[in-house]
Design a protein around this motif. Sequence first.
Motif, PDB file in Angstrom:
ATOM      1  N   UNK A 119       0.798  -1.247   0.000  1.00 47.29           N
ATOM      2  CA  UNK A 119       0.000   0.000   0.000  1.00 47.29           C
ATOM      3  C   UNK A 119       0.831   1.297   0.000  1.00 47.29           C
ATOM      4  N   UNK A 120       1.753   1.423   0.964  1.00 47.13           N
ATOM      5  CA  UNK A 120       2.512   2.680   1.068  1.00 47.13           C
ATOM      6  C   UNK A 120       3.408   2.881  -0.142  1.00 47.13           C
ATOM      7  N   UNK A 122      12.145   9.986   4.040  1.00 49.52           N
ATOM      8  CA  UNK A 122      13.259   9.621   4.926  1.00 49.52           C
ATOM      9  C   UNK A 122      12.734   9.149   6.287  1.00 49.52           C
ATOM     10  N   UNK A 123      11.621   9.739   6.720  1.00 44.81           N
ATOM     11  CA  UNK A 123      11.105   9.374   8.056  1.00 44.81           C
ATOM     12  C   UNK A 123      10.419   8.012   8.062  1.00 44.81           C
ATOM     13  N   UNK A 124      10.187   7.429   6.896  1.00 52.00           N
ATOM     14  CA  UNK A 124       9.522   6.126   6.830  1.00 52.00           C
ATOM     15  C   UNK A 124      10.494   5.001   7.222  1.00 52.00           C
ATOM     16  N   UNK A 125       9.951   3.978   7.821  1.00 55.46           N
ATOM     17  CA  UNK A 125      10.768   2.797   8.140  1.00 55.46           C
ATOM     18  C   UNK A 125      10.104   1.599   7.478  1.00 55.46           C
ATOM     19  N   UNK A 143       9.243  -0.899   0.037  1.00 64.25           N
ATOM     20  CA  UNK A 143      10.363  -0.185  -0.603  1.00 64.25           C
ATOM     21  C   UNK A 143      10.146   1.324  -0.651  1.00 64.25           C
ATOM     22  N   UNK A 144       9.304   1.847   0.228  1.00 64.73           N
ATOM     23  CA  UNK A 144       8.933   3.249   0.089  1.00 64.73           C
ATOM     24  C   UNK A 144       9.800   4.192   0.925  1.00 64.73           C
ATOM     25  N   UNK A 177      18.863   6.250   3.866  1.00 61.12           N
ATOM     26  CA  UNK A 177      18.519   6.160   5.277  1.00 61.12           C
ATOM     27  C   UNK A 177      18.210   4.724   5.687  1.00 61.12           C
ATOM     28  N   UNK A 178      17.427   4.028   4.879  1.00 64.61           N
ATOM     29  CA  UNK A 178      16.901   2.751   5.356  1.00 64.61           C
ATOM     30  C   UNK A 178      17.788   1.548   5.023  1.00 64.61           C
TER      31      UNK A 178
END
Length: 485
Positions: free
Chosen positions: A311-312, A378-381, A387-388, A393-394
């Motif tokens: 989804x994301x 960038x704030x997503x984990x 893969x978003x 960063x990740x």
Amino acid sequence: MTAGGVRVRRRTKRDGMALDPDSLGGSTVHNISLSVYDSCPSMDLSLSEYREYCEHRLSILKWLDNQDYTIPATKMAEKLKECDLFYNDVKDQVSHFMLIMGFCKDGEKREWLIRLERKLFELRWELASRNQRNMVRAQILSAEDNKKTVGNITSLNKEQCIQAGLSGKFPLPLFLPNATGPNEHRNLPVHKVPFSEVPDLVAHCSVYIQNGYAYVPDNRFKSVISGKYRAQLGKRAAKAAANLNKLSKGPGRRLISIIKQIGSLTRGPVFSGENSENILRSKDIPTAKAHFPPCMRQMESAFQRDKHLKHKGRLTYGKFLKGCGMTCDDQIEYYRGTFTKKMAGEKFNKEYKYGIRHHYGMEGNKKNYSPNGCESIISEAPGAGEYHGCPFRSFDKRNLTKLLRSLRINDHAMKPMLERAENGHFNLACRDYFAAINKGAMIKKKKMIDDIESTWSHPNNFYNASVLVHKADEEEGGTPMDTTS
Ligand code: SF4
């Protein structure tokens, strides 16, 4: 200080001020001012006046954000008349500089402001008199950084066009020596400009090109001027960001509260299919993906490999593609073409089509969602199978190395990227990636990474900047980017 206001002395002509605030407007049919804001006005104003001017300018910019470039001049003039901001040079200049200060620290908002200020400039250019245009043109072209290019721009009258064999060369009309042709006044003089200065006109086949020069009809010359104006705005904003702290040490500190509020008065930059600088069609993705930043490169390759995105991922990638100018129908077809390699078309229609239409504002609350900026990506984990996120960063060092190698980044260029990523400077690592992947095109254009107009804070900024660099490169016979990974 005055009671409730910041006292700044209004300069007189004897002060040798380059720009007299009262001298620009008042000479046109629309009576509108046109300025490149090359000097800051000096006068007494109350804080509420500062605030009022900023709010008026922001309301115009927000309105413009939802308009295309085909706004009729009368509609534009009517809109601008709703407040007297653009009929009063002092208000115009004060609001301009205040917004620059308000947005200079935030990359996304700064880019939004610069894009809209350029659009505003171009529309006001249409309303301005020839005298005003000549004055602005002289100011822009005589700016320090443009001295090199001034000598390269020459203007040709009708006789010179005929002598140079330009008459009738598409898109220039046939100039008749002894008669006045239709629209001749709109096309003349024709400006001979180094072709790399007008990538947007070249892209739209709006100019005749010969021996490295574009012949720009007068009615399209605003594109040259506004491009330079935009570059000046970028530099001005960067300078403001570097010097903003000094404001708190002088009488200008009383403006700080307004400057801080300016950022919250707008929703900030909005990328959408309508205001994209380029149009991306789904069938072009296999080649256009070379212009994508690493986050979207990995998304695209995961999508093609798995024939699916969670989804994301679907949402983040879908909004990015929308920001590249992809239409809703095209995106549905693109997703459908890939998803249905693993599932039935009926299932796709039932479970996935709605989500795409929703982020385009065609379903549910009808909100047209903006593509995510780097900050939110960038704030997503991302979890397993997602893969978003931002790979800088990740990803751990091993996986980031693997990804960058697959994107044809050699070990030498990769080293500083890995260091920056390790130190938390993800946007700078991404900027290094841009410099490495576009090295050939930039060398050809004699550009350094600092010359690229991007805030490095939005994937769509990255994409637009890359397309722009290569547009010029390909027109000059350069090789297209490698898209094999
Ligand atoms: Fe994408 Fe921004 Fe990360 Fe670059 S810095 S990879 S554009 S999220």
